[in-house]
Design an enzyme around this catalytic site. Structure first.
Site, PDB file in Angstrom:
ATOM      1  N   HIS A 119       0.865  -1.175   0.000  1.00  0.00           N
ATOM      2  CA  HIS A 119       0.000   0.000   0.000  1.00  0.00           C
ATOM      3  C   HIS A 119       0.905   1.229   0.000  1.00  0.00           C
ATOM      4  CE1 HIS A 119      -3.453   2.454   0.409  1.00  0.00           C
ATOM      5  NE2 HIS A 119      -3.111   2.912   1.604  1.00  0.00           N
ATOM      6  N   HIS A 147      -3.196   8.961   0.939  1.00  0.00           N
ATOM      7  CA  HIS A 147      -3.129   7.696   0.219  1.00  0.00           C
ATOM      8  C   HIS A 147      -4.477   7.368  -0.388  1.00  0.00           C
ATOM      9  CE1 HIS A 147      -4.599   5.445   3.944  1.00  0.00           C
ATOM     10  NE2 HIS A 147      -4.167   6.596   4.443  1.00  0.00           N
ATOM     11  N   CYS A 174      -3.249   2.851  -5.534  1.00  0.00           N
ATOM     12  CA  CYS A 174      -2.465   3.678  -4.610  1.00  0.00           C
ATOM     13  C   CYS A 174      -1.046   3.936  -5.126  1.00  0.00           C
ATOM     14  CB  CYS A 174      -2.423   3.047  -3.226  1.00  0.00           C
ATOM     15  SG  CYS A 174      -1.705   1.384  -3.172  1.00  0.00           S
TER      16      CYS A 174
END
Length: 180
Positions: free
Chosen positions: A30, A42, A147
């Site tokens: 991530h 994010h 992301c």
């Protein structure tokens, strides 16, 4: 940072750093942009459930005391959270830019790039503008708008995701070899 790991401590962070945390046994990472003051912008999936329970969370857990993030109500889209909410009890890593081709080939995809990046101030500005513009970063799509695309865009002005490119290539190669 070393060849084997891009792991860093929080005191090494600078606003504008592209950071990431491995998830599910390094199956994917991530990504986000550290914008300072313990905050990360994010991009999370806008599809499906708003939160995925982790070992440290439960359905009755209150919103974060540091940043107010509540994954039960605002788990998707472009988020501005504290580092703890971003990491979800995983280790902090810094994405590397401008690495040699041989370094890039040896590293886990989604951890570095051979491309140079813009100044950190530009990354903070792009992340903040996207967060504040009301449109976020568009609709989350695992392969085409995730992301890593967001964080790379903030750092370079280009939407790139090496981890999805490499996984798509491996997936296509695997099934192509099975059908041959």
């Amino acid at each position: 940072m070393g060849l084997l790991s891009n792991r860093i401590s929080r005191d090494e962070l600078c606003p504008g750093d592209h950071i990431y945390a491995h998830r599910h046994g390094h199956a994917y990472s991530h990504h986000g942009i550290f914008v300072g003051e313990d905050r990360v912008i994010h991009f999370n999936s806008t599809n499906g459930p708003k939160s995925v329970p982790t070992s440290s969370s439960s359905s009755t857990e209150p919103p974060c005391g540091k940043c107010g993030h509540d994954p039960k109500t605002n788990g998707g889209g472009l988020l501005r959270t504290c580092i703890d909410c971003f990491l979800k009890d995983h280790h902090l890593h810094r994405f590397e830019y401008g690495v040699s081709r041989s370094h890039f080939i040896l590293k886990l995809k989604g951890t570095c790039s051979t491309e140079d990046c813009d100044p950190n101030e530009t990354a903070v500005s792009r992340a903040t503008e996207n967060f504040n513009n009301g449109e976020g970063f568009g609709v989350y799509q695992l392969r085409d708008n995730n992301c890593e695309h967001f964080a790379c865009y903030c750092k370079t002005g280009r939407r790139v995701s090496e981890q999805t490119t490499s996984k798509t290539t491996m997936f296509v190669s695997f099934f192509h070899s099975k059908s041959s």
